[in-house]
Write a protein that holds these residues in place. Structure first.
Motif, PDB file in Angstrom:
ATOM      1  N   ALA A  82     -12.644  28.395 -33.180  1.00 32.19           N
ATOM      2  CA  ALA A  82     -11.237  28.250 -32.817  1.00 32.19           C
ATOM      3  C   ALA A  82     -11.026  28.406 -31.319  1.00 32.19           C
ATOM      4  N   GLU A  83     -11.811  29.332 -30.711  1.00 33.81           N
ATOM      5  CA  GLU A  83     -11.610  29.560 -29.280  1.00 33.81           C
ATOM      6  C   GLU A  83     -12.106  28.406 -28.430  1.00 33.81           C
ATOM      7  N   ASP A  84     -12.892  27.486 -29.012  1.00 40.17           N
ATOM      8  CA  ASP A  84     -13.382  26.334 -28.264  1.00 40.17           C
ATOM      9  C   ASP A  84     -12.450  25.132 -28.372  1.00 40.17           C
ATOM     10  N   ARG A  85     -11.467  25.198 -29.262  1.00 33.10           N
ATOM     11  CA  ARG A  85     -10.544  24.084 -29.430  1.00 33.10           C
ATOM     12  C   ARG A  85      -9.574  24.041 -28.255  1.00 33.10           C
ATOM     13  N   PRO A  86      -9.328  22.874 -27.693  1.00 33.21           N
ATOM     14  CA  PRO A  86      -8.348  22.820 -26.607  1.00 33.21           C
ATOM     15  C   PRO A  86      -6.953  23.070 -27.141  1.00 33.21           C
ATOM     16  N   ALA A  87      -6.083  23.597 -26.294  1.00 34.16           N
ATOM     17  CA  ALA A  87      -4.688  23.734 -26.685  1.00 34.16           C
ATOM     18  C   ALA A  87      -4.110  22.349 -26.955  1.00 34.16           C
ATOM     19  N   ARG A  88      -3.040  22.297 -27.748  1.00 37.41           N
ATOM     20  CA  ARG A  88      -2.413  21.005 -28.005  1.00 37.41           C
ATOM     21  C   ARG A  88      -1.902  20.456 -26.676  1.00 37.41           C
ATOM     22  N   LEU A  89      -2.261  19.232 -26.389  1.00 32.30           N
ATOM     23  CA  LEU A  89      -1.995  18.644 -25.080  1.00 32.30           C
ATOM     24  C   LEU A  89      -1.007  17.493 -25.186  1.00 32.30           C
ATOM     25  N   THR A  90      -0.214  17.319 -24.143  1.00 31.52           N
ATOM     26  CA  THR A  90       0.524  16.071 -24.004  1.00 31.52           C
ATOM     27  C   THR A  90      -0.439  15.059 -23.392  1.00 31.52           C
ATOM     28  N   VAL A  91      -0.432  13.840 -23.924  1.00 34.96           N
ATOM     29  CA  VAL A  91      -1.440  12.834 -23.574  1.00 34.96           C
ATOM     30  C   VAL A  91      -0.769  11.607 -22.979  1.00 34.96           C
ATOM     31  N   GLY A  92      -1.336  11.112 -21.893  1.00 31.18           N
ATOM     32  CA  GLY A  92      -0.903   9.855 -21.309  1.00 31.18           C
ATOM     33  C   GLY A  92      -2.061   8.874 -21.276  1.00 31.18           C
ATOM     34  N   VAL A  93      -1.758   7.591 -21.465  1.00 27.02           N
ATOM     35  CA  VAL A  93      -2.782   6.546 -21.486  1.00 27.02           C
ATOM     36  C   VAL A  93      -2.439   5.506 -20.426  1.00 27.02           C
ATOM     37  N   VAL A  94      -3.300   5.369 -19.445  1.00 26.56           N
ATOM     38  CA  VAL A  94      -3.119   4.348 -18.419  1.00 26.56           C
ATOM     39  C   VAL A  94      -4.017   3.170 -18.781  1.00 26.56           C
ATOM     40  N   HIS A 108      -2.704  16.314 -30.917  1.00 30.43           N
ATOM     41  CA  HIS A 108      -2.175  16.212 -29.560  1.00 30.43           C
ATOM     42  C   HIS A 108      -0.962  15.275 -29.567  1.00 30.43           C
ATOM     43  N   ARG A 109      -0.246  15.204 -28.466  1.00 30.41           N
ATOM     44  CA  ARG A 109       1.024  14.482 -28.454  1.00 30.41           C
ATOM     45  C   ARG A 109       1.059  13.435 -27.356  1.00 30.41           C
ATOM     46  N   PRO A 110       0.790  12.173 -27.689  1.00 32.11           N
ATOM     47  CA  PRO A 110       0.954  11.108 -26.686  1.00 32.11           C
ATOM     48  C   PRO A 110       2.415  11.019 -26.258  1.00 32.11           C
ATOM     49  N   VAL A 111       2.635  11.034 -24.952  1.00 34.81           N
ATOM     50  CA  VAL A 111       4.013  11.049 -24.442  1.00 34.81           C
ATOM     51  C   VAL A 111       4.346   9.857 -23.560  1.00 34.81           C
ATOM     52  N   ALA A 112       3.324   9.186 -23.036  1.00 32.91           N
ATOM     53  CA  ALA A 112       3.594   8.054 -22.148  1.00 32.91           C
ATOM     54  C   ALA A 112       2.348   7.186 -22.055  1.00 32.91           C
ATOM     55  N   ALA A 113       2.573   5.905 -21.827  1.00 38.96           N
ATOM     56  CA  ALA A 113       1.463   4.965 -21.677  1.00 38.96           C
ATOM     57  C   ALA A 113       1.895   3.858 -20.733  1.00 38.96           C
ATOM     58  N   SER A 114       0.912   3.154 -20.204  1.00 36.93           N
ATOM     59  CA  SER A 114       1.205   1.995 -19.366  1.00 36.93           C
ATOM     60  C   SER A 114       0.418   0.806 -19.873  1.00 36.93           C
ATOM     61  N   GLY A 115       1.052  -0.339 -19.886  1.00 36.30           N
ATOM     62  CA  GLY A 115       0.400  -1.573 -20.301  1.00 36.30           C
ATOM     63  C   GLY A 115       1.113  -2.740 -19.654  1.00 36.30           C
TER      64      GLY A 115
END
Length: 298
Positions: free
Chosen positions: A3-15, A33-40
């Motif tokens: 459990a201690e090796d799991r990353p915290a829940r992250l906001t994710v962006g995709v470029v 995790h939570r995708p919050v923004a992307a670019s396309g």
């Protein structure tokens, strides 16, 4: 994973919501995790984002970085250095932000401009071909990722890969170009070879070449991965110079653009067969003569 090796829940962006970016964003969403923004840019990229990352707004790359704890840079290899430099130069990179690219060619050093701006650099290359459809997310299960990262980020990189269903394989920075060349030869050239086989079978009158090739190529791949060069079969490995010469004559008449590829692969196959004792010297000589002449004169 502890459990201690799991990353915290992250906001994710995709470029770059190409085939890879959209799939990895979707996989990270499945992991919590939570995708919050992307670019396309292209219409195809926008449609892909709508399908795989529904509800995620499409914005400019600097705005993606402004909103995300973890940013995936999933652009073509040749565009990556300029993108990194540009983003760092605009001040878009934030202190402590995870910046990960998915290029096979580059390691973590290409992210140096972002590192100087305080970001945490990771190279995460999924060893998989992508279709741009939801099936890609399923295919990540058991998929190897070529990972290059500073020592202090290895646990974080490993956790992200495992959460996406993959398996990390650590690649040294200086070995990345060779690693990528190996994958390109195996995967990209395979598609070309299969396509050529399909074309030739169709030209020879086979109505369903894909159906014919499926079992053969599946068995050849399986045998190769299990047995290495011992799985070599066919006229080159046997030293059947006359058959190879006939192949070259037919290709010269019906598909001249394929002759060079046939010769290159036949020579490479002959070399491996000779080195492994499958092709006897007395048979190799005549075969190599045929290949050096490109089938002419027989």
């Amino acid at each position: 994973m502890r459990a201690e090796d799991r990353p915290a829940r992250l906001t994710v962006g995709v470029v770059g919501t190409g085939r890879v970016g959209a799939a990895l964003g979707a996989a990270l969403r499945q992991a919590g995790h939570r995708p919050v923004a992307a670019s396309g840019v292209s219409e195809r990229s926008r449609r892909r984002a709508a399908e795989l990352l529904p509800g995620v707004p499409l914005v400019d790359p600097p705005q993606v970085l402004a909103q995300a704890d973890l940013v995936l840079l999933t652009v073509p290899d040749d565009a990556l250095p300029e993108l990194i430099t540009g983003l760092a130069g605009t001040g878009a990179v934030r202190q402590g932000q995870l910046i990960a690219h998915t290029s096979g060619r580059y390691g973590a050093s290409v992210l140096e401009p972002a590192l100087r701006a305080g970001a945490l650099p990771i190279a995460l290359h999924p060893v998989m071909t992508f279709t741009g459809t939801p099936v890609d997310v399923q295919r990540l299960a058991g998929c190897s990722f070529g990972v290059t990262a500073p020592e202090e980020l290895r646990l974080a990189a490993q956790a992200l890969v495992i959460e996406m269903g993959g398996e990390p394989e650590w690649i040294a920075e200086e070995a990345r170009p060779l690693y990528h060349a190996a994958l390109a030869m195996g995967a990209n050239h395979l598609v070309t070879l299969v396509g050529q086989s399909v074309d030739l079978l169709r030209a020879s009158g086979v109505e369903a070449p894909e159906k014919m090739l499926g079992p053969l190529l599946g068995a050849a791949l399986d045998n190769s991965l299990r047995s290495g060069d011992a799985a070599l079969t066919g006229p080159v490995a046997r030293g059947d110079a006359g058959t190879v010469s006939a192949h070259l004559a037919e290709l010269g008449e019906h598909a001249p653009r394929m002759v060079a590829g046939y010769l290159a692969m036949a020579r490479a196959t002959a070399d491996r067969a000779i080195d492994n004792g499958l092709l006897k010297p007395e048979l190799a000589e005549e075969l190599l003569d045929v290949l050096s002449e490109g089938g002419r004169g027989r």
